[in-house]
Design a protein around this motif. Sequence first.
Motif, short mmCIF file in Angstrom:
data_model
loop_
_atom_site.label_atom_id
_atom_site.label_comp_id
_atom_site.label_asym_id
_atom_site.label_seq_id
_atom_site.Cartn_x
_atom_site.Cartn_y
_atom_site.Cartn_z
N UNK A 33 23.09 13.76 -13.84
CA UNK A 33 22.54 12.77 -14.78
C UNK A 33 21.03 12.93 -14.96
N UNK A 34 20.47 13.99 -14.40
CA UNK A 34 19.02 14.13 -14.38
C UNK A 34 18.43 14.19 -15.79
N UNK A 35 19.05 14.96 -16.68
CA UNK A 35 18.46 15.16 -18.00
C UNK A 35 18.34 13.86 -18.78
N UNK A 36 19.40 13.06 -18.82
CA UNK A 36 19.38 11.82 -19.60
C UNK A 36 18.47 10.77 -18.95
N UNK A 37 18.44 10.73 -17.63
CA UNK A 37 17.58 9.77 -16.95
C UNK A 37 16.11 10.10 -17.15
N UNK A 38 15.77 11.38 -17.09
CA UNK A 38 14.39 11.79 -17.37
C UNK A 38 14.02 11.50 -18.82
N UNK A 39 14.99 11.64 -19.71
CA UNK A 39 14.78 11.30 -21.12
C UNK A 39 14.47 9.81 -21.26
N UNK A 40 15.22 8.98 -20.54
CA UNK A 40 14.96 7.54 -20.58
C UNK A 40 13.55 7.22 -20.08
N UNK A 41 13.13 7.90 -19.00
CA UNK A 41 11.78 7.67 -18.46
C UNK A 41 10.70 7.97 -19.50
N UNK A 42 10.89 9.06 -20.23
CA UNK A 42 9.90 9.46 -21.24
C UNK A 42 9.81 8.45 -22.38
N UNK A 43 10.87 7.68 -22.57
CA UNK A 43 10.90 6.72 -23.68
C UNK A 43 10.77 5.28 -23.20
N UNK A 44 10.17 5.10 -22.01
CA UNK A 44 9.99 3.76 -21.46
C UNK A 44 8.52 3.36 -21.52
N UNK A 45 8.25 2.24 -22.15
CA UNK A 45 6.88 1.69 -22.25
C UNK A 45 6.76 0.47 -21.34
N UNK A 46 5.51 0.01 -21.16
CA UNK A 46 5.24 -1.06 -20.20
C UNK A 46 4.70 -2.30 -20.90
N UNK A 47 5.46 -3.39 -20.84
CA UNK A 47 5.05 -4.67 -21.42
C UNK A 47 3.87 -5.27 -20.66
N UNK A 48 3.61 -4.79 -19.47
CA UNK A 48 2.51 -5.32 -18.67
C UNK A 48 1.14 -4.86 -19.17
N UNK A 49 1.11 -3.80 -19.97
CA UNK A 49 -0.14 -3.16 -20.38
C UNK A 49 -1.19 -4.12 -20.94
N UNK A 50 -0.88 -4.94 -21.94
CA UNK A 50 -1.92 -5.82 -22.49
C UNK A 50 -2.44 -6.86 -21.49
N UNK A 51 -1.63 -7.20 -20.52
CA UNK A 51 -2.06 -8.18 -19.53
C UNK A 51 -2.90 -7.52 -18.44
N UNK A 52 -2.54 -6.29 -18.05
CA UNK A 52 -3.34 -5.54 -17.09
C UNK A 52 -4.72 -5.24 -17.67
N UNK A 53 -4.78 -5.06 -18.98
CA UNK A 53 -6.05 -4.80 -19.66
C UNK A 53 -6.81 -6.09 -19.98
N UNK A 54 -6.21 -7.22 -19.68
CA UNK A 54 -6.76 -8.54 -19.99
C UNK A 54 -7.01 -8.72 -21.49
N UNK A 55 -6.15 -8.09 -22.28
CA UNK A 55 -6.17 -8.36 -23.71
C UNK A 55 -5.72 -9.79 -23.97
N UNK A 56 -4.90 -10.30 -23.05
CA UNK A 56 -4.52 -11.72 -23.07
C UNK A 56 -4.67 -12.22 -21.65
#
Length: 619
Positions: free
Chosen positions: A510-533
């Motif tokens: 399952x390595x290929x599809x799981x690595x594909x999922x990782x490449x297409x995963x973004x982080x909802x925490x980003x604007x809060x870690x940056x204190x944009x909000x």
Amino acid sequence: MSICNAAKKARKNFSGQSNVRFARYNVSRKNKNKGEQMPRRTDTHSTNATKKANGASTTKQAKSTTASKTHNAKARANSGNHDKQTHTATTTNKNLSQSNQAHTTKDTTKATKPASQMPTTKPHSLHLSKSQYLRGVQCHKRLWLYKYKHELLDEPTPSQLARFQAGNEVGELALELFKCKDKIAFSEGDFSAKIERTKALIDSGVSSIAEATFSHNGVLVMVDILQITPQGVIINEVKSSTGLKPVYIDDLAVQYFVLSGAGYKVIGANLVHIDSSYVRKGALEVDRLFKKVDCLQAVIEKQSEVEQNLCAFEKILEDSANPPQIDIDLHCDCPYECDFKGVCWSGVPDENSVFEISRLDSRTKFALYHSGIARFSDIRDFSAFSASQILQIQCALDNAVHIDKVKIQEFLATIRYPVYHLDFETFMEAVPSYDSQCPYMQVPFQYSLHIDYGDRFEHREFLADCEGDPRVALVESLVRDIPRGAFILAYNASFEKGVMKRLALTFPQYAEILEHFCEHTADLMTPFAQKAYYHPAMRGSYSIKAVLPALVPEMEQAYKDLELVHNGGEAMEAFPALKAMDRANRWAYRHALLEYCKLDTLAMVKVLGKLRGVAKNKA
């Protein structure tokens, strides 16, 4: 736990009321110190309150009938939660020490070194267990409070009780490592009986004893696994941690002090810990699960320090009315989180404390506190703080929300619909249960998936059966539920990516599809870690548990309204416990796990919606 997080936890609530609902973790205050079975001592320095506390503890502990201890069990003991070796009778203590000394002439493993090499120590009026000794090494005040204000002890948390259970399991396996068949059980009477039983076993010629019990000069110890050889005895301290820590040398050193003082020739002092590199393949290989570290030289070099410590402890315990004047500092969480924070940290402000300042090192926080700067409002010089820290402080002082609309819009521009909101739940084990599992590996057993099409939502979920390895079934379900090329969003995405990367390494098919999922995963925490909000209610944190109530207050109540499972820690404990439950309880907990994980991804949907509203000036 970092000092920062510990300070936050301490500031909020030190009562630590346990929410554990599983029988195997159900340790209440009335039996958590179950090793304290000896009669209450007559102490000329004790106040009536002290006598009452000691007497209550003695009565409670007489009910205990089980015993097992290793690192995390004793880590809890060292942090005040499972102190099973208390010495509480002056007369009995003297008899125990004399009994050990008298036995010297009978045993060829004892008193074999010249008298000049035997420890030369002054007699002490102390009555300490090993774990109490370690309390004193960490902080004199912690020892004093345990002795004289035991009723103020914080309750153990569910995670601490889970570690206690893990320690028990590791301890039982260590018996197999040493082929140890003889164990001193709590059911064998008081400590006098345990010491006599230990000596009887040594006389009988056994090669090893678990929980071997000894007393010398006011200190009582129980050795995890004692090996007896014609040349002398070997102390083995078992820990469920994955390496050597300085506190373990202190642990072994006081054991060496007692056994040497009692006349035994100690020829070895080992730390036995979990080998984190071990990967299970088929049947569990106990000899490969553990690592043994020879600590004898370091332990010998500590002996003068042990004596110095005992003299210091004796002095501070002479005054049962006045605790040592020791302020809070780094030692409150090193090497263990103190279980008297409810006492010592009561002066720390509940809100806007300097201990809440994000990404500020612990030494600086304590330096501020000790200089009289406890609250944000006490700060006059901001030159030592970063722009992000100043923003946090200013928002709290002004009770204002900070919004950087440009950064939020930039983040939202990266979002592609439909959005697959993903959340995993995992558990960890010291002893691997499945093939291709190593100690403390995060094993996923559940996920929730909210699919946001922009105008409607769809929910999918998976919860593994508790009887076998959950990972393959989880991956197969995940691959069915998420199409190739999907946009995946997680909060603190490094965790979800880490889970998928480990699955890819473990199951190459399952390595290929799981690595594909990782490449297409973004982080909802980003604007809060940056204190944009940033909202003052976040109190310096951008974890989902801090962000959610600030942005979507109604979701906080939704978590409180859940039954049985309310947070990730409870979920982590619940899944492994399912196997031992009856059908009704198992069904109830499975339902609770599904509801909890579903709420996690729904919360992400709500947070993203809030950000979209802010970007459109509808905040």
